[in-house]
Design a protein around this motif. Structure first.
Motif, PDB file in Angstrom:
ATOM      1  N   GLY A   1       0.789  -1.234   0.000  1.00 31.64           N
ATOM      2  CA  GLY A   1       0.000   0.000   0.000  1.00 31.64           C
ATOM      3  C   GLY A   1       0.816   1.278   0.000  1.00 31.64           C
ATOM      4  N   GLY A   2       2.086   1.199   0.401  1.00 28.67           N
ATOM      5  CA  GLY A   2       2.935   2.390   0.426  1.00 28.67           C
ATOM      6  C   GLY A   2       2.677   3.277   1.626  1.00 28.67           C
ATOM      7  N   TYR A   3       3.263   4.475   1.598  1.00 28.99           N
ATOM      8  CA  TYR A   3       3.113   5.423   2.703  1.00 28.99           C
ATOM      9  C   TYR A   3       2.341   6.646   2.201  1.00 28.99           C
ATOM     10  CZ  TYR A   3       7.289   6.983   0.215  1.00 28.99           C
ATOM     11  OH  TYR A   3       8.178   7.345  -0.764  1.00 28.99           O
ATOM     12  N   THR A   4       1.774   7.409   3.126  1.00 27.22           N
ATOM     13  CA  THR A   4       0.986   8.583   2.752  1.00 27.22           C
ATOM     14  C   THR A   4       1.880   9.713   2.252  1.00 27.22           C
ATOM     15  OG1 THR A   4       1.023   9.226   5.089  1.00 27.22           O
ATOM     16  CG2 THR A   4      -0.966   8.129   4.281  1.00 27.22           C
ATOM     17  N   LEU A   5       1.387  10.455   1.269  1.00 26.67           N
ATOM     18  CA  LEU A   5       2.070  11.621   0.732  1.00 26.67           C
ATOM     19  C   LEU A   5       1.508  12.887   1.356  1.00 26.67           C
ATOM     20  CD1 LEU A   5       2.112  10.668  -3.064  1.00 26.67           C
ATOM     21  CD2 LEU A   5       3.852  10.164  -1.334  1.00 26.67           C
TER      22      LEU A   5
ATOM     23  N   PRO B   1      -1.305   7.100   8.774  1.00 27.68           N
ATOM     24  CA  PRO B   1      -2.332   6.212   8.222  1.00 27.68           C
ATOM     25  C   PRO B   1      -1.882   5.462   6.979  1.00 27.68           C
ATOM     26  CG  PRO B   1      -3.218   8.412   8.655  1.00 27.68           C
ATOM     27  CD  PRO B   1      -1.734   8.508   8.805  1.00 27.68           C
ATOM     28  N   ASN B   2      -2.520   4.329   6.743  1.00 25.64           N
ATOM     29  CA  ASN B   2      -2.351   3.627   5.472  1.00 25.64           C
ATOM     30  C   ASN B   2      -2.988   4.470   4.370  1.00 25.64           C
ATOM     31  OD1 ASN B   2      -3.090   1.663   3.221  1.00 25.64           O
ATOM     32  ND2 ASN B   2      -1.975   0.304   4.600  1.00 25.64           N
ATOM     33  N   PRO B   3      -2.334   4.643   3.223  1.00 22.86           N
ATOM     34  CA  PRO B   3      -2.900   5.477   2.160  1.00 22.86           C
ATOM     35  C   PRO B   3      -4.282   5.030   1.690  1.00 22.86           C
ATOM     36  CG  PRO B   3      -0.617   4.962   1.690  1.00 22.86           C
ATOM     37  CD  PRO B   3      -1.013   4.104   2.853  1.00 22.86           C
ATOM     38  N   LEU B   4      -4.610   3.745   1.860  1.00 15.78           N
ATOM     39  CA  LEU B   4      -5.895   3.225   1.386  1.00 15.78           C
ATOM     40  C   LEU B   4      -6.968   3.196   2.461  1.00 15.78           C
ATOM     41  CD1 LEU B   4      -4.627   0.296  -0.881  1.00 15.78           C
ATOM     42  CD2 LEU B   4      -5.253   2.620  -1.537  1.00 15.78           C
ATOM     43  N   ASP B   5      -6.635   3.648   3.662  1.00 17.44           N
ATOM     44  CA  ASP B   5      -7.629   3.710   4.740  1.00 17.44           C
ATOM     45  C   ASP B   5      -8.721   4.707   4.353  1.00 17.44           C
ATOM     46  OD1 ASP B   5      -9.102   4.024   7.077  1.00 17.44           O
ATOM     47  OD2 ASP B   5      -7.348   4.017   8.382  1.00 17.44           O
ATOM     48  N   PRO B   6      -9.996   4.282   4.260  1.00 21.60           N
ATOM     49  CA  PRO B   6     -11.053   5.193   3.812  1.00 21.60           C
ATOM     50  C   PRO B   6     -11.524   6.173   4.872  1.00 21.60           C
ATOM     51  CG  PRO B   6     -11.989   3.058   4.338  1.00 21.60           C
ATOM     52  CD  PRO B   6     -10.498   2.916   4.479  1.00 21.60           C
ATOM     53  N   CYS B   7     -11.048   6.044   6.112  1.00 20.99           N
ATOM     54  CA  CYS B   7     -11.493   6.936   7.185  1.00 20.99           C
ATOM     55  C   CYS B   7     -11.198   8.388   6.808  1.00 20.99           C
ATOM     56  CB  CYS B   7     -10.784   6.573   8.480  1.00 20.99           C
ATOM     57  SG  CYS B   7     -11.309   7.572   9.897  1.00 20.99           S
ATOM     58  N   SER B   8     -12.209   9.264   6.946  1.00 21.71           N
ATOM     59  CA  SER B   8     -12.058  10.668   6.531  1.00 21.71           C
ATOM     60  C   SER B   8     -11.457  11.541   7.622  1.00 21.71           C
ATOM     61  CB  SER B   8     -13.417  11.238   6.116  1.00 21.71           C
ATOM     62  OG  SER B   8     -14.345  11.150   7.184  1.00 21.71           O
ATOM     63  N   THR B   9     -11.295  10.992   8.834  1.00 20.11           N
ATOM     64  CA  THR B   9     -10.633  11.726   9.909  1.00 20.11           C
ATOM     65  C   THR B   9      -9.280  11.076  10.185  1.00 20.11           C
ATOM     66  OG1 THR B   9     -11.731  10.364  11.596  1.00 20.11           O
ATOM     67  CG2 THR B   9     -12.798  12.435  10.973  1.00 20.11           C
ATOM     68  N   PHE B  10      -8.285  11.903  10.489  1.00 22.03           N
ATOM     69  CA  PHE B  10      -6.928  11.407  10.694  1.00 22.03           C
ATOM     70  C   PHE B  10      -6.909  10.429  11.870  1.00 22.03           C
ATOM     71  CE2 PHE B  10      -2.491  11.519  12.003  1.00 22.03           C
ATOM     72  CZ  PHE B  10      -1.822  11.557  10.783  1.00 22.03           C
ATOM     73  N   PRO B  11      -6.517   9.150  11.632  1.00 24.76           N
ATOM     74  CA  PRO B  11      -6.510   8.168  12.723  1.00 24.76           C
ATOM     75  C   PRO B  11      -5.556   8.587  13.843  1.00 24.76           C
ATOM     76  CG  PRO B  11      -6.326   7.096  10.580  1.00 24.76           C
ATOM     77  CD  PRO B  11      -6.136   8.565  10.346  1.00 24.76           C
ATOM     78  N   SER B  12      -5.987   8.367  15.067  1.00 14.29           N
ATOM     79  CA  SER B  12      -5.177   8.730  16.229  1.00 14.29           C
ATOM     80  C   SER B  12      -4.950   7.491  17.080  1.00 14.29           C
ATOM     81  CB  SER B  12      -5.865   9.833  17.048  1.00 14.29           C
ATOM     82  OG  SER B  12      -6.035  10.996  16.284  1.00 14.29           O
ATOM     83  N   VAL B  13      -3.971   6.698  16.691  1.00 16.23           N
ATOM     84  CA  VAL B  13      -3.735   5.417  17.351  1.00 16.23           C
ATOM     85  C   VAL B  13      -2.300   5.342  17.855  1.00 16.23           C
ATOM     86  CG1 VAL B  13      -3.819   2.901  17.129  1.00 16.23           C
ATOM     87  CG2 VAL B  13      -5.419   4.323  15.820  1.00 16.23           C
ATOM     88  N   PRO B  14      -2.090   5.397  19.144  1.00 18.63           N
ATOM     89  CA  PRO B  14      -0.726   5.242  19.673  1.00 18.63           C
ATOM     90  C   PRO B  14      -0.269   3.793  19.574  1.00 18.63           C
ATOM     91  CG  PRO B  14      -2.305   5.384  21.466  1.00 18.63           C
ATOM     92  CD  PRO B  14      -3.083   5.620  20.198  1.00 18.63           C
ATOM     93  N   VAL B  15       1.031   3.608  19.406  1.00 24.43           N
ATOM     94  CA  VAL B  15       1.618   2.277  19.261  1.00 24.43           C
ATOM     95  C   VAL B  15       2.831   2.180  20.179  1.00 24.43           C
ATOM     96  CG1 VAL B  15       2.790   0.696  17.684  1.00 24.43           C
ATOM     97  CG2 VAL B  15       0.819   2.015  16.886  1.00 24.43           C
ATOM     98  N   ASN B  16       2.960   1.059  20.870  1.00 24.37           N
ATOM     99  CA  ASN B  16       4.123   0.853  21.732  1.00 24.37           C
ATOM    100  C   ASN B  16       5.177   0.051  20.986  1.00 24.37           C
ATOM    101  OD1 ASN B  16       5.149   1.270  24.514  1.00 24.37           O
ATOM    102  ND2 ASN B  16       5.324  -0.958  24.497  1.00 24.37           N
TER     103      ASN B  16
END
Length: 240
Positions: free
Chosen positions: A95-99, A188-203
């Protein structure tokens, strides 16, 4: 026996990180909320012209996704890291990275002068900064791995993003087979259809890995996988 922990960090949404990690370590990623996506780039710590090669990794292992047992191969045919634990069973290598342009078009324009560290970052932004920080340039950008995301094709060849694929607490662990420089972007994944910027912390944790056993799953998954490991072993043997 519990592995020795060398380092741990909570990566905030939009965050980035890069660092050199010696071979024989575990790099464990844990999604602290549902819907995570973490993009990775890998380079040989001692020769930054050698880096993770997506086409060779996928074709050598006859796969279009990554999970436990798979090996991340370099453009020199060496095993850079392997996936030794995975609670999801599917991670996205295509899927690549977001631009920056796509991020602004999808989520809106956000400027540091107005929202400070809450601005919407892209994988392109984060990777570019970390590459320069480590002596490389944007010309060294290459296909990324997206942990926690699932991309699949239907029978007509259409690409789909699997929503709800990553529940909170999902984890995946890489074992470093070489001394690597790792770049991470929590975007986010470039193909994620969510219209709001995902806010997910990762450890992220760095731990000690056990020595390889003769029946190691990743080494023995395929003949091509073993050859990649043998190329890495030879590389270090010739260095003494």
């Amino acid at each position: 026996m519990k592995s020795q922990q060398y380092w741990s960090e909570r990566m905030t949404p939009g965050g980035k990180w890069s660092g050199s990690i010696g071979k024989g370590k575990l790099v464990r990623f844990t999604a602290l909320e549902q819907g995570a996506n973490v993009s990775l780039l890998l380079y040989n710590m001692h020769d930054l012209t050698e880096r993770y090669n997506m086409p060779d990794t996928l074709k050598a292992q006859h796969t279009a996704h990554l999970t436990q047992g798979h090996v991340l191969m370099s453009d020199n045919g060496r095993a850079m890291a392997s996936i030794v634990q995975d609670s999801l069973g599917w991670h996205d290598p295509i899927g690549g990275y977001t631009l920056r342009s796509a991020t602004e078009a999808k989520y809106g324009i956000s400027r540091y002068q107005e929202v400070r560290n809450e601005r919407y970052r892209s994988g392109q932004d984060n990777f570019s900064v970390e590459l320069v920080r480590n002596g490389l340039t944007v010309r060294d950008l290459s296909p990324a791995i997206n942990l926690f995301s699932k991309i699949f094709c239907d029978e007509a060849g259409n690409i789909h993003f699997a929503e709800g694929h990553c529940p909170a607490g999902s984890s995946v662990t890489l074992r470093t087979e070489m001394d690597i420089m790792l770049l991470i972007s929590n975007t986010p994944n470039p193909l994620d259809p969510c219209s709001t910027f995902p806010s997910v912390p990762v450890n992220i944790e760095i731990l000690a890995a056990e020595p390889l056993e003769a029946d190691d799953e990743c080494v023995n998954a395929r003949p091509e996988s073993r050859r990649a490991f043998e190329n890495t072993w030879k590389y270090y043997a010739l260095q003494g």
